[in-house]
Scaffold this motif. Structure first.
Motif, mmCIF file in Angstrom:
data_model
loop_
_atom_site.group_PDB
_atom_site.id
_atom_site.type_symbol
_atom_site.label_atom_id
_atom_site.label_comp_id
_atom_site.label_asym_id
_atom_site.label_seq_id
_atom_site.Cartn_x
_atom_site.Cartn_y
_atom_site.Cartn_z
ATOM 1 N N ALA A 52 0.921 -1.327 0.053
ATOM 2 C CA ALA A 52 0.099 -0.068 0.018
ATOM 3 C C ALA A 52 0.885 1.204 0.011
ATOM 4 N N GLN A 53 1.875 1.104 0.773
ATOM 5 C CA GLN A 53 2.897 2.362 0.824
ATOM 6 C C GLN A 53 3.456 2.568 -0.600
ATOM 7 N N SER A 54 3.932 1.513 -1.059
ATOM 8 C CA SER A 54 4.396 1.625 -2.390
ATOM 9 C C SER A 54 3.567 2.092 -3.449
ATOM 10 N N ALA A 55 2.477 1.810 -3.561
ATOM 11 C CA ALA A 55 1.288 1.961 -4.377
ATOM 12 C C ALA A 55 1.115 3.535 -4.156
ATOM 13 N N GLN A 56 1.051 4.075 -3.048
ATOM 14 C CA GLN A 56 0.921 5.447 -2.670
ATOM 15 C C GLN A 56 1.686 6.420 -3.341
ATOM 16 N N GLN A 57 3.077 5.900 -3.124
ATOM 17 C CA GLN A 57 4.553 6.587 -3.683
ATOM 18 C C GLN A 57 4.337 6.554 -5.079
ATOM 19 N N SER A 58 4.125 5.617 -5.759
ATOM 20 C CA SER A 58 3.980 5.565 -7.430
ATOM 21 C C SER A 58 2.761 6.574 -7.671
ATOM 22 N N LYS A 59 1.687 6.662 -6.957
ATOM 23 C CA LYS A 59 0.560 7.487 -7.327
ATOM 24 C C LYS A 59 1.176 9.014 -7.210
ATOM 25 N N GLU A 60 1.904 9.286 -6.026
ATOM 26 C CA GLU A 60 2.402 10.562 -5.927
ATOM 27 C C GLU A 60 3.488 10.840 -6.941
ATOM 28 N N HIS A 61 4.211 9.852 -7.456
ATOM 29 C CA HIS A 61 5.228 10.149 -8.377
ATOM 30 C C HIS A 61 4.644 10.649 -9.702
ATOM 31 N N ALA A 62 3.463 9.763 -10.181
ATOM 32 C CA ALA A 62 2.965 9.694 -11.571
ATOM 33 C C ALA A 62 2.441 11.103 -11.510
ATOM 34 N N GLY A 63 1.477 11.511 -10.294
ATOM 35 C CA GLY A 63 0.987 12.862 -10.282
ATOM 36 C C GLY A 63 2.018 14.110 -10.550
ATOM 37 N N GLY A 64 3.218 13.965 -9.695
ATOM 38 C CA GLY A 64 4.041 14.886 -10.180
ATOM 39 C C GLY A 64 4.668 14.970 -11.548
ATOM 40 N N MET A 65 4.890 13.688 -12.191
ATOM 41 C CA MET A 65 5.379 13.915 -13.541
ATOM 42 C C MET A 65 4.341 14.289 -14.398
ATOM 43 N N LEU A 66 3.009 14.154 -14.358
ATOM 44 C CA LEU A 66 1.753 14.667 -15.126
ATOM 45 C C LEU A 66 1.814 16.255 -15.025
ATOM 46 N N GLN A 67 2.220 16.490 -13.689
ATOM 47 C CA GLN A 67 2.178 18.140 -13.509
ATOM 48 C C GLN A 67 3.189 18.969 -14.284
ATOM 49 N N GLN A 68 4.252 18.315 -14.197
ATOM 50 C CA GLN A 68 5.597 18.773 -14.691
ATOM 51 C C GLN A 68 5.395 18.788 -16.306
ATOM 52 N N THR A 69 4.908 17.650 -16.616
ATOM 53 C CA THR A 69 4.651 17.404 -18.519
ATOM 54 C C THR A 69 3.461 18.599 -18.556
ATOM 55 N N GLY A 70 2.548 18.625 -17.888
ATOM 56 C CA GLY A 70 1.503 19.890 -18.311
ATOM 57 C C GLY A 70 2.128 21.102 -18.219
ATOM 58 N N GLU A 71 2.843 21.490 -17.343
ATOM 59 C CA GLU A 71 3.710 22.803 -17.146
ATOM 60 C C GLU A 71 4.643 23.269 -18.422
ATOM 61 N N HIS A 72 5.226 22.048 -18.701
ATOM 62 C CA HIS A 72 6.233 21.907 -19.892
ATOM 63 C C HIS A 72 5.375 22.219 -21.021
ATOM 64 N N VAL A 73 4.184 21.741 -21.563
ATOM 65 C CA VAL A 73 3.438 21.765 -22.486
ATOM 66 C C VAL A 73 2.817 23.371 -22.616
ATOM 67 N N MET A 74 2.412 23.827 -21.475
ATOM 68 C CA MET A 74 2.126 25.116 -21.379
ATOM 69 C C MET A 74 3.034 26.120 -21.693
ATOM 70 N N ASN A 75 4.273 25.931 -21.170
ATOM 71 C CA ASN A 75 5.296 26.790 -21.543
ATOM 72 C C ASN A 75 5.865 26.727 -22.998
ATOM 73 N N MET A 76 5.676 25.405 -23.611
ATOM 74 C CA MET A 76 5.878 25.280 -25.339
ATOM 75 C C MET A 76 4.922 26.228 -26.035
ATOM 76 N N ALA A 77 3.791 25.888 -25.548
ATOM 77 C CA ALA A 77 2.567 26.789 -26.260
ATOM 78 C C ALA A 77 2.872 28.365 -25.948
ATOM 79 N N GLN A 78 3.072 28.740 -24.978
ATOM 80 C CA GLN A 78 3.115 30.146 -24.628
ATOM 81 C C GLN A 78 4.476 30.791 -25.499
ATOM 82 N N GLY A 79 5.466 29.957 -25.558
ATOM 83 C CA GLY A 79 6.388 30.180 -26.648
ATOM 84 C C GLY A 79 6.087 30.439 -28.033
#
Length: 85
Positions: free
Chosen positions: A42-69
């Motif tokens: 359960a702890q491993s699953a929670q950590q994986s979930k948090e890591h995936a959420g962080g990656m998605l947020q970073q990807t979204g920010e990167h796409v927004m910055n590219m679109a703004q550029g």
């Protein structure tokens, strides 16, 4: 003769009780190990979930910055962008 039979009977009962106690201890140990494994999973699953959420947020920010550029480049090409000196 009867006392010897009673002794053997008592001895067998004692050995049976010891074996039952040993089996119960073993079952408790197995249950504790299973609980620990489940907790780790359960702890491993929670950590994986948090890591995936962080990656998605970073990807979204990167796409927004590219679109703004890209939008800034188009505006500058058309001459309607902000002129930064």
């Amino acid at each position: 003769m009867a006392s010897q039979q009673m002794f053997r009977s008592g001895q067998a009962r004692g050995e049976g009780q010891a074996k039952a106690d040993q089996m119960m201890d073993s079952a408790h140990g197995a249950a504790d190990a299973a609980k620990a494994k489940a907790s780790q999973a359960a702890q491993s699953a929670q950590q994986s979930k948090e890591h995936a959420g962080g990656m998605l947020q970073q990807t979204g920010e990167h796409v927004m910055n590219m679109a703004q550029g890209a939008m800034d480049s188009v505006k500058n090409t058309l001459g309607i962008g902000d002129k930064k000196s």
